[in-house]
Design a protein around this motif. Structure first.
Motif, PDB file in Angstrom:
ATOM      1  N   UNK A   1       0.849  -1.182   0.000  1.00  0.00           N
ATOM      2  CA  UNK A   1       0.000   0.000   0.000  1.00  0.00           C
ATOM      3  C   UNK A   1       0.888   1.235   0.000  1.00  0.00           C
ATOM      4  N   UNK A   2       0.746   2.074  -1.001  1.00  0.00           N
ATOM      5  CA  UNK A   2       1.532   3.302  -1.110  1.00  0.00           C
ATOM      6  C   UNK A   2       0.825   4.419  -0.350  1.00  0.00           C
ATOM      7  N   UNK A   3       1.528   5.033   0.602  1.00  0.00           N
ATOM      8  CA  UNK A   3       0.926   6.060   1.445  1.00  0.00           C
ATOM      9  C   UNK A   3       1.695   7.368   1.325  1.00  0.00           C
ATOM     10  N   UNK A   4       1.062   8.440   1.759  1.00  0.00           N
ATOM     11  CA  UNK A   4       1.629   9.786   1.645  1.00  0.00           C
ATOM     12  C   UNK A   4       0.983  10.656   2.713  1.00  0.00           C
ATOM     13  N   UNK A   5       1.489  11.845   2.966  1.00  0.00           N
ATOM     14  CA  UNK A   5       0.925  12.700   4.016  1.00  0.00           C
ATOM     15  C   UNK A   5      -0.562  12.988   3.815  1.00  0.00           C
ATOM     16  N   UNK A   6      -1.300  12.981   4.918  1.00  0.00           N
ATOM     17  CA  UNK A   6      -2.738  13.256   4.946  1.00  0.00           C
ATOM     18  C   UNK A   6      -3.556  12.181   4.228  1.00  0.00           C
ATOM     19  N   UNK A   7      -3.057  10.949   4.300  1.00  0.00           N
ATOM     20  CA  UNK A   7      -3.805   9.814   3.781  1.00  0.00           C
ATOM     21  C   UNK A   7      -4.905   9.459   4.784  1.00  0.00           C
ATOM     22  N   UNK A   8      -5.978   8.846   4.327  1.00  0.00           N
ATOM     23  CA  UNK A   8      -7.046   8.403   5.238  1.00  0.00           C
ATOM     24  C   UNK A   8      -6.638   7.068   5.843  1.00  0.00           C
ATOM     25  N   UNK A   9      -6.626   6.980   7.161  1.00  0.00           N
ATOM     26  CA  UNK A   9      -6.159   5.754   7.816  1.00  0.00           C
ATOM     27  C   UNK A   9      -6.982   4.535   7.412  1.00  0.00           C
ATOM     28  N   UNK A  10      -8.296   4.705   7.233  1.00  0.00           N
ATOM     29  CA  UNK A  10      -9.141   3.563   6.870  1.00  0.00           C
ATOM     30  C   UNK A  10      -8.843   3.088   5.457  1.00  0.00           C
ATOM     31  N   UNK A  11      -8.375   3.995   4.594  1.00  0.00           N
ATOM     32  CA  UNK A  11      -8.011   3.595   3.235  1.00  0.00           C
ATOM     33  C   UNK A  11      -6.761   2.734   3.223  1.00  0.00           C
ATOM     34  N   UNK A  12      -5.955   2.854   4.267  1.00  0.00           N
ATOM     35  CA  UNK A  12      -4.734   2.052   4.378  1.00  0.00           C
ATOM     36  C   UNK A  12      -5.029   0.737   5.101  1.00  0.00           C
ATOM     37  N   UNK A  13      -5.571   0.846   6.297  1.00  0.00           N
ATOM     38  CA  UNK A  13      -5.755  -0.332   7.150  1.00  0.00           C
ATOM     39  C   UNK A  13      -6.923  -1.207   6.714  1.00  0.00           C
ATOM     40  N   UNK A  14      -8.014  -0.588   6.260  1.00  0.00           N
ATOM     41  CA  UNK A  14      -9.193  -1.357   5.883  1.00  0.00           C
ATOM     42  C   UNK A  14      -8.912  -2.415   4.826  1.00  0.00           C
ATOM     43  N   UNK A  15      -8.356  -2.040   3.668  1.00  0.00           N
ATOM     44  CA  UNK A  15      -8.104  -3.034   2.618  1.00  0.00           C
ATOM     45  C   UNK A  15      -6.997  -4.019   2.969  1.00  0.00           C
ATOM     46  N   UNK A  16      -6.050  -3.643   3.828  1.00  0.00           N
ATOM     47  CA  UNK A  16      -4.967  -4.560   4.176  1.00  0.00           C
ATOM     48  C   UNK A  16      -5.428  -5.651   5.142  1.00  0.00           C
ATOM     49  N   UNK A  17      -6.434  -5.346   5.944  1.00  0.00           N
ATOM     50  CA  UNK A  17      -6.893  -6.305   6.953  1.00  0.00           C
ATOM     51  C   UNK A  17      -7.324  -7.651   6.360  1.00  0.00           C
ATOM     52  N   UNK A  18      -8.121  -7.669   5.273  1.00  0.00           N
ATOM     53  CA  UNK A  18      -8.500  -8.967   4.715  1.00  0.00           C
ATOM     54  C   UNK A  18      -7.315  -9.819   4.271  1.00  0.00           C
ATOM     55  N   UNK A  19      -6.261  -9.184   3.775  1.00  0.00           N
ATOM     56  CA  UNK A  19      -5.091  -9.964   3.353  1.00  0.00           C
ATOM     57  C   UNK A  19      -4.390 -10.593   4.561  1.00  0.00           C
ATOM     58  N   UNK A  20      -4.337  -9.842   5.662  1.00  0.00           N
ATOM     59  CA  UNK A  20      -3.772 -10.412   6.883  1.00  0.00           C
ATOM     60  C   UNK A  20      -4.628 -11.544   7.415  1.00  0.00           C
TER      61      UNK A  20
ATOM     62  N   UNK B   1      -4.770  11.900   7.819  1.00  0.00           N
ATOM     63  CA  UNK B   1      -5.721  13.003   7.869  1.00  0.00           C
ATOM     64  C   UNK B   1      -6.403  13.005   9.229  1.00  0.00           C
ATOM     65  N   UNK B   2      -6.534  14.168   9.816  1.00  0.00           N
ATOM     66  CA  UNK B   2      -7.119  14.279  11.149  1.00  0.00           C
ATOM     67  C   UNK B   2      -6.068  14.410  12.232  1.00  0.00           C
ATOM     68  N   UNK B   3      -4.840  14.002  11.928  1.00  0.00           N
ATOM     69  CA  UNK B   3      -3.731  14.182  12.854  1.00  0.00           C
ATOM     70  C   UNK B   3      -3.738  13.292  14.075  1.00  0.00           C
ATOM     71  N   UNK B   4      -4.597  12.277  14.134  1.00  0.00           N
ATOM     72  CA  UNK B   4      -4.684  11.450  15.338  1.00  0.00           C
ATOM     73  C   UNK B   4      -3.745  10.248  15.299  1.00  0.00           C
ATOM     74  N   UNK B   5      -3.043  10.079  14.183  1.00  0.00           N
ATOM     75  CA  UNK B   5      -2.217   8.890  14.038  1.00  0.00           C
ATOM     76  C   UNK B   5      -1.077   9.172  13.069  1.00  0.00           C
ATOM     77  N   UNK B   6       0.082   8.591  13.359  1.00  0.00           N
ATOM     78  CA  UNK B   6       1.217   8.645  12.434  1.00  0.00           C
ATOM     79  C   UNK B   6       1.556   7.215  12.030  1.00  0.00           C
TER      80      UNK B   6
END
Length: 343
Positions: A1-20, A46-51
């Motif tokens: 998953x390619x990520x960049x500043x101000x990405x939506x956390x659910x867009x990263x973690x959500x799709x990766x979860x099924x593969x795990x 995005x939202x600043x609550x997580x890095x």
């Protein structure tokens, strides 16, 4: 998953979860999910609550990549102008058996130029913006939950990335594993209809014209009333011709389409939150008859009202009835917890 500043956390973690979970439920390493940023540095969501600390940099990715997804989020617009990020996408594309995006990650993919000749799915709101640009309008599938075009797999907004991941797993390892993962995640295996059923196309608050806003409010508050052009024109103190032209100019929708949007939205809400009969739903939403209700649902959402209620009604704990048809297909949770697969 390619990520960049101000990405939506659910867009990263959500799709990766099924593969795990595919690895977890089978006890086999079917996938090796990783996250990557251009330089390997941490990325603020995005939202600043997580890095997010990515697994690696783009330069450290393996030579052969089975699937590369670009995440979406508010930072997609800056990412679409980031020369280094776009360069990496173009360099990685030949090494990818499959490539794609989640939500507005499609905006970054489109900017890179690698999707030329292919349609993409994206968030419904971004689809509306892209469809106003001549260079992109024909390449955006505005209503798709996810889309596979050639090597490219793209999804609609946010949680639709999970739908995409399940579709990829089904293509790789069969329906049963994808069904098991969906059940483990307590979600519908495949949602019925397109994303227009989730988008607010009504835009009642989007107009600054008080006459049009007054008409919109009247339609919302009186869905069962006489909503003819003549009646609404009198309500707005405008001629019928002026109302029709001004309404379309302000809302980008014809008045008749807007009225249908309101009726559809109200019917969806009733089907999702109540157990009223279909006739009552049709009546309260302004459709009048169940035949009209069914016809509009099929034409606009691609599903019947009863199927929509089965998928999204609060009284249905398991929407995908096909999952429960055969007890032999159910996961043995004790074996799963003990690290053994029943698949």
């Amino acid at each position: 998953m390619l990520i960049y500043p101000q990405v939506a956390s659910v867009d990263v973690c959500g799709p990766l979860e099924p593969f795990g979970l595919a690895n977890f439920l089978t006890g086999r390493r079917l996938y090796a999910p990783v996250t990557a940023s251009v330089d390997g540095g941490a990325v603020a969501v995005a939202g600043g609550f997580l890095t997010l600390q990515p697994t690696c940099s783009c330069a450290d990715l393996t030579e052969r990549i089975d699937l590369l997804l670009v995440a979406g989020g508010p930072g997609c617009f800056a990412a679409a102008e980031d020369a280094r990020l776009l360069s990496w996408i173009r360099r990685l594309e030949p090494r990818c058996a499959r490539m794609g995006s989640v939500c507005t990650g499609s905006t970054v993919l489109l900017a890179s130029g690698v999707t030329h000749g292919h349609q993409v799915a994206t968030h419904w709101l971004e689809a509306m913006r892209l469809n106003t640009e001549a260079s992109f309008s024909a390449r955006v599938a505005a209503d798709a939950i996810f889309l596979n075009s050639g090597k490219f797999w793209t999804s609609a907004g946010m949680l639709a990335g999970i739908d995409l991941a399940l579709a990829v797993i089904e293509a790789d390892h069969g329906r049963q594993l994808a069904v098991d993962i969906a059940r483990f995640m307590v979600m519908v295996m495949r949602r019925q209809g397109g994303q227009s059923q989730f988008s607010s196309q009504l835009m009642a608050e989007a107009t600054e014209d008080p006459r049009i806003r007054r008409v919109q409010r009247y339609i919302w508050e009186n869905p069962r009333a006489d909503l003819s052009m003549a009646r609404l024109a009198r309500w707005a103190a405008m001629s019928e011709r002026s109302l029709g032209r001004r309404f379309k100019a302000v809302t980008r929708s014809t008045l008749s389409r807007y009225i249908e949007d309101v009726h559809l939205s109200l019917a969806r809400r009733l089907l999702e939150t109540s157990q009223q009969s279909m006739q009552a739903v049709a009546d309260h939403a302004g459709f009048g008859t169940t035949a009209t209700l069914r016809r509009v649902f099929q034409r606009r959402l691609g599903v019947s009202p009863s199927r929509y209620r089965a998928s999204f009604g609060t009284g249905n704990a398991e929407a995908d009835h096909g999952i429960a048809e055969n007890a032999a297909l159910r996961m043995d949770l004790e074996s799963v917890v003990n690290g053994k697969s029943v698949w």
